[in-house]
Design an enzyme around this catalytic site. Structure first.
Site, PDB file in Angstrom:
ATOM      1  N   TRP A  85       0.994  -1.066   0.117  1.00 34.48           N
ATOM      2  CA  TRP A  85      -0.041   0.012   0.025  1.00 34.48           C
ATOM      3  C   TRP A  85       0.930   1.297   0.027  1.00 34.48           C
ATOM      4  CZ3 TRP A  85      -1.306   3.423   4.368  1.00 34.48           C
ATOM      5  CH2 TRP A  85      -0.571   3.227   5.526  1.00 34.48           C
ATOM      6  N   ASP A  86       2.216   1.170   0.103  1.00 34.48           N
ATOM      7  CA  ASP A  86       3.298   2.113   0.041  1.00 34.48           C
ATOM      8  C   ASP A  86       2.890   3.031  -1.131  1.00 34.48           C
ATOM      9  OD1 ASP A  86       3.806   0.221   2.028  1.00 34.48           O
ATOM     10  OD2 ASP A  86       6.105   0.761   1.562  1.00 34.48           O
ATOM     11  N   GLU A 100       1.027  -1.681  12.962  1.00 35.18           N
ATOM     12  CA  GLU A 100       1.291  -3.156  12.792  1.00 35.18           C
ATOM     13  C   GLU A 100       1.644  -3.634  14.143  1.00 35.18           C
ATOM     14  OE1 GLU A 100       3.762  -3.369   9.594  1.00 35.18           O
ATOM     15  OE2 GLU A 100       2.309  -4.244   8.398  1.00 35.18           O
ATOM     16  N   LYS A 137       3.715   2.015  15.971  1.00 34.31           N
ATOM     17  CA  LYS A 137       4.709   1.894  15.008  1.00 34.31           C
ATOM     18  C   LYS A 137       4.863   2.966  14.066  1.00 34.31           C
ATOM     19  CE  LYS A 137       6.547  -1.707  11.757  1.00 34.31           C
ATOM     20  NZ  LYS A 137       6.174  -2.812  10.909  1.00 34.31           N
ATOM     21  N   GLN A 138       3.768   3.432  13.651  1.00 34.76           N
ATOM     22  CA  GLN A 138       3.856   4.546  12.571  1.00 34.76           C
ATOM     23  C   GLN A 138       2.283   5.012  12.577  1.00 34.76           C
ATOM     24  OE1 GLN A 138       3.584   1.352   9.101  1.00 34.76           O
ATOM     25  NE2 GLN A 138       2.809   3.213   8.114  1.00 34.76           N
TER      26      GLN A 138
END
Lengths: 768, 768
Positions: B359-360, B490, B602-603
């Site tokens: 999906w990046d 994640e 995480k992000q």
């Protein structure tokens, strides 16, 4: 059910007629074992059809490389694999120049197998017409000795029916074996030496990586019409194989017989460099007894087992056969004689599932062994975990826990974790609770408190410390919560506040505190030793209490039930009855995410707690929770039906209880899960026993008193079971007319029957 | 940061001095690529020190066997692996009888590497004293042609410094290569033929299983002091290797030079049986141009790229180097010329992560390509997903979804899922939303609506159907809920009601409905075609609306923020600042369960939603959520700092924005995550670009108008960037004094600057 070719019989598992498609299923069902070794019911002679060859030695395993999608910190480096051991049962048979092979004969007739559970032997007979048109009759019998648990014996008879012929028996040892389930095409065995010494053959081999040294051995005796033939052994060998060849001209209707003795000695019981000597000793002993005398001993050994553990059911042969099959297999798997062994989920019948020890032992098997054996057996099972305490502490430390917190592995061989899925390895932590519960259960049943100050309390403290550190305080809920767990229902992963896990955690903390108090008062020297060893402080104990007192339990006002976990009511609550049958079993039909977000329950979860902590809840509460959860339960674990059978019986739902009972007791015989080829479900067999004794018999220990509330399924005329309660065997016989008790022991016992105190006296039939 | 040996420079990546420990790091950092192929900066000559050899061909992959703990239904059978391709860069060099090997020399001095990003070439020079005491000077340069993307060229010069000697160049092709990360020791390449034809060599090979046919080729030219030496090729070959040997006596201070041309042709672009002919064509072309002419063309090609995409930063060389490195690597990886390719997370710089498309691409890369290339490139990326729609529908069907619901894979090469962890494969479904969002984003930026009726709407309908089926109605909440997902963060798995996922699902449903309405009115023939093809009904659309209108979003009254997921507040909310530094990075220090039950992010997760749907929220809401979530964010994903940098800039927290910017732009150069040896983080490099353009530059498209709200970090004097907006390039130059705009195009453009309408005219510097 998926098969019904097994012929109902009270004492035997019987198969008639040869069907190549059923060979692997029968290889599982007719497996034999003696606690130290076991084997699938593979044919002695060559067989080129589909077969799953398996011979297993207790405690001999292999550390297979772990394979996972993405490595996660804390994963074990290996997955202990049950290891296929060298084959010692093989006897190739040649009729003139043709090898006997049921897959290659012109015809096979009168094929019969019997696993005689009363006496502990496996027999097979058939007639075969070979490609060379010679018809022979074959009768075989074999057993693994309970008395001498390193050896087994085979009698193999061949009778030519239509003409004289030359028969060659070639008994062999074969270490060139593999595992069915190998991940990496690894070699597992390193053969050290193949030796032939007069009539005796030995293969010394060690397992790679684990370095278990073993010696597989054999010796044979030959007979024509029961008269021994003294003959030299014509042998050949390779680097991992050795065979003897005994050839005789046999007349029509004469019988050529071989008695083959063989087995394993292992370096757990002998010095590495004395394995061959030990093998020679045991062979000499077996051969000098001879097949018949050993078989007599075998019958006696099994009679003793049955004397303490038999369950009879009148009026329902299939149910009778089912329960005896379960009791028989449990006894084939584990006899409590070796502190380093435990009860593998497939016993000696297959390779699936690595490791030998699951929470099944504590939650399901200990009650069976406690009540059908000397109580030292249950204590041995507890000590197994005590001996692994250091490793459980190391395991918890790997996951970031401190100060002696212990997390017992999900799956183990030697105390180290050897399972590698994060949602199980790291999160199915309720297993720790079962290990503590078994300590409580042992004391409740045996009244032997000594285990707790001597060993159990240290285990309890390690486990309590784990729970204490595993919760965190939620300022939002103003309670302690337990995040990220997998409960007994493995169809939910990484859930928050699994009620069962929270409940058993709270119980562990309280039970530990209670026992610290008792030991402090009654066993002061143990108390001092344990306090020094574990360094617990008053602050720590106060904090245990704080967590126990303020544990959060998800609850629904609307349904008036505890919730399996936070958010359970967000699911689409369609009952199993309303689920399209084509979708079942969901573990074969659905993707994992779909299973996880469904309400379906693999095995008792909240109800597992109601089973274990029954006295904390009223029957009305049980009924409410049973009615809420059972309709969502798919029973896709072999451990599921038994708990539900017990609870249905308690709720007087005898039809349902009977249905669950049948499913648990004949799970493998009727192959409900379509996987019996892979081996039997050994640990759940103890659940079958519980279904009768605790379910129908209603046995409990209440306030230190054995209690019964017997019920009987409509389908049965009567049933009976035996319970070894504190070194006296009580036989309970339940019929539609009432219940009789008989005591085999010296001291009268007060028991509760349907809540009424009754006294039973030695050797006196007591009716209640 | 973990390293700082790269010398700051505005246009080049520079290394000085030979350090064997940094070889693998530099092999990653100095990688070159041209969209069709790429290679790590391995030495041409033999090197016996530690190295990670890698040459990669776009779109050529291998289906490695999936390995998981326990198989789960729905898992893909393979994991597409980026495949190390035959080596064509190798040139063994012999000085008299000694092989040149920097790991075996007496000494190496004046070692320098330069990756010239402006012109697109890699150079290396050094002096070495060999064991035979001959000192030589070596200069090399190589590049992969952008113009002829099947070929690359190498110039390799050797000058003896202290005595005359015999020098042998042995350029070779080697198909006997392996992958660093092979799971099963598989062989990947099947060599079909090794051919030598005059000066040209070819190795035809196909990948096993996937059967990609390739031809690797080479041809060389030799020079002494720039004068061509016409010489025959003395060659030898094996079944997977071919080399030519060119030996010359070279005098002290003379220079012996080889020009080697080589590369790959693949059956994606040529017929299988014409690969050698195609290789010959391209070699003939390259050789006839010659090294210098090709290099000139290369410089021009890169000048064109920079002309549309360069970002300048004055007053901060490291920041300047960082952003150019990011833009350079993105252009080396993907140029939008091949509809079957996409942007792999490691580009052509390593093997980690299977598959090429995450999906990046939609969430991070499309904005970069949209604004720095012709808009057809972004459309090509959208069409890539359109072409995979059937496979996405099949993928959803495997998981039990019906009626054309589409779930795009988490990781793919050809549209099929090839990741195999249930919590990602089955649950990290927000990826589907990003694919829909990219359609919206493309139209917003380009004003090209045609893509939606032609292709995009079918994708939107498939995705909307997935969301519609993936939710369920919770009677408890009286809302639609989404159970069992993994969000962008994640470090949470299998959570319920991830706010981001629920939000993007609702948005997808609404955006789909809106576009069905538009297409129905404005593109009636497309509408009829799509309705026939997808069979949507009014009831289905009404049900989409019902779900969108009644989606549940977890929310905390107390904190006045949306919650990342149900139960987030049950966690122990200790901020990252209060976490012991020795515990970082938690993904290396903690077990997975501990990570999961922690609050650490995480992000960007909730903040990712605030980034994508910025207009739905006020700046105050953004600030509240930023202040709530950022303190729990560990930024252990390369995709994390950029979103936070953009939001910090919007909130006028320029120091924080700058810190995040530096971390994203020099992630690999300074090796923040201690893993640059394994390859570069290509897709997150697009996030660096966004940090400047959207973060500091404040670029948005608001109501069809390009808008800026420029800010500048204290550390910078000025910076500039270029944006291709609807086929005109706008250069934005921001200094502390103000912002200048320059338009390279034909039509004046109205833009918003800090909310004020400003008109910029072609070729006229505009100050705002």
């Amino acid at each position: 059910m998926n098969q019904d070719y097994i012929i109902p019989n009270e004492w035997s598992i019987l198969e008639e007629g040869f069907d190549a498609k059923m060979v692997k299923s029968s290889e599982s069902l007719f497996s034999i074992g003696n606690g130290a070794m076991g084997q699938r019911a593979n044919f002695e002679e060559k067989y080129t059809g589909e077969t799953f060859q398996g011979s297993y030695i207790a405690g001999v395993y292999y550390p297979d490389k772990t394979r996972v999608g993405w490595w996660k910190n804390g994963y074990p480096e290996y997955f202990a694999k049950v290891l296929n051991a060298p084959n010692w049962i093989g006897i190739n048979v040649k009729i003139n120049e043709e090898e006997l092979d049921l897959h290659a004969c012109k015809s096979v007739s009168n094929f019969k197998r019997e696993l005689n559970m009363k006496e502990g032997w496996l027999a097979r007979s058939f007639e075969a017409v070979l490609q060379n048109d010679i018809k022979i009759k074959v009768d075989t019998k074999r057993f693994l000795s309970l008395e001498l648990d390193e050896v087994g014996a085979i009698e193999y008879n061949v009778t030519p029916v239509n003409e004289d012929c030359k028969i060659t028996f070639s008994p062999y040892l074969d270490a060139g074996i593999t595992n069915e389930d190998t991940n990496w095409d690894d070699q597992f065995w390193d053969v050290l030496e193949v030796t032939q010494n007069n009539q005796q053959s030995y293969i010394e081999a060690k397992t790679m990586k684990t370095n278990f040294h073993t010696c597989t051995f054999m010796e044979s005796r030959l007979f024509i019409n029961d008269n021994e033939v003294i003959t030299g052994c014509n042998n050949n060998k390779t680097s991992n194989y050795t065979a003897c060849h005994y050839q005789q001209e046999i007349k029509k209707n004469e019988t050529y017989t071989i008695h083959k003795f063989g087995g394993y000695v292992v370096d757990r019981n002998h010095k590495k460099d004395e394995l061959v000597a030990a093998a020679k000793d045991i062979l000499d002993k077996a051969v000098s007894f001879g097949f018949e005398a050993m078989l007599e001993t075998q019958k006696n050994s099994w009679a003793e087992i049955w004397n303490m553990s038999d369950i009879t059911i009148d009026g329902d042969v299939k149910a009778q056969q089912g329960i005896r099959f379960n009791i028989f297999q449990l006894n084939q798997t584990y006899l409590g004689t070796d502190i380093s062994l435990n009860i593998g989920p497939k016993g000696f019948t297959g390779e699936k599932y690595g490791g030998s020890t699951y929470w099944d032992t504590e939650a399901y098997c200990i009650p069976f062994y406690m009540a059908t054996k000397d109580q030292s057996v249950a204590r041995t099972l507890l000590e197994y975990r005590y001996n692994h305490l250091e490793k459980a502490i190391e395991n918890a430390a790997k996951l970031g826990f401190k100060n002696g917190a212990a997390l017992y592995p999900m799956v183990t061989m030697n105390g180290e974790e050897c399972h590698n899925e994060w949602e199980i390895t790291f999160e199915e932590i309720h297993r720790n609770g079962a290990i503590a519960f078994a300590i409580f259960n042992y004391y409740r049943f045996t009244d032997d408190y000594s285990y707790i100050p001597e060993k159990g309390l240290e285990v309890l403290i390690g486990i309590a410390r784990f729970w204490h550190q595993r919760v965190n305080f939620s300022t939002d809920k103003n309670k302690y919560v337990m995040l990220g767990v997998t409960g007994p229902n493995e169809y939910e992963n990484n859930i928050n506040n699994n009620w069962y896990t929270n409940y058993i955690a709270k119980w562990c903390l309280e039970y530990t505190l209670k026992n610290i108090e008792i030991v402090k008062v009654d066993h002061i020297s143990d108390y001092i030793r344990i306090k020094e060893k574990t360094n617990f402080t008053d602050e720590e104990l106060a904090s245990f209490k704080d967590v126990a007192d303020n544990m959060y339990f998800p609850y629904s006002e609307k349904h008036d039930v505890y919730l399996q976990q936070d958010g359970f009511l967000d699911k689409e609550l369609i009952t199993v009855a309303d689920l399209d049958k084509s979708q079942r079993p969901i573990n074969q039909k659905w993707s994992w995410d779909r299973i996880l977000r469904s309400p379906y329950i693999k095995q008792a979860d909240v109800l597992q707690g109601f089973y274990m902590f029954e006295n904390d809840f009223s029957t009305e509460e049980l009924e409410r929770h049973f009615d809420f959860y059972e309709p969502f339960t798919v029973h896709e674990s072999s451990l599921s039906p038994c708990v539900h059978s017990i609870q249905a019986a308690k709720l007087n739902r005898m039809d349902q209880a009977y249905e669950f009972y049948l499913r648990t007791s004949r799970l493998d015989l009727d192959d409900y899960n379509h996987e019996v080829e892979e081996g039997l479900h050994i640990t759940s067999m103890a659940g079958t026993w519980m279904s009768i004794v605790e379910g129908f018999g209603g046995m409990r220990v209440l306030d230190n008193t054995l209690s019964f509330s017997p019920k009987i399924p409509n389908q049965w005329d009567s049933y009976s079971f035996k319970v070894n309660f504190r070194n006296q065997v009580i036989t309970v016989k339940v019929s539609k007319k009432g219940t009789h008790f008989e005591l085999d022991g010296k001291n009268e016992v007060k028991i509760l029957v349907n809540g009424e105190i009754t006294t039973i006296s030695p050797n006196n039939l007591q009716t209640a």
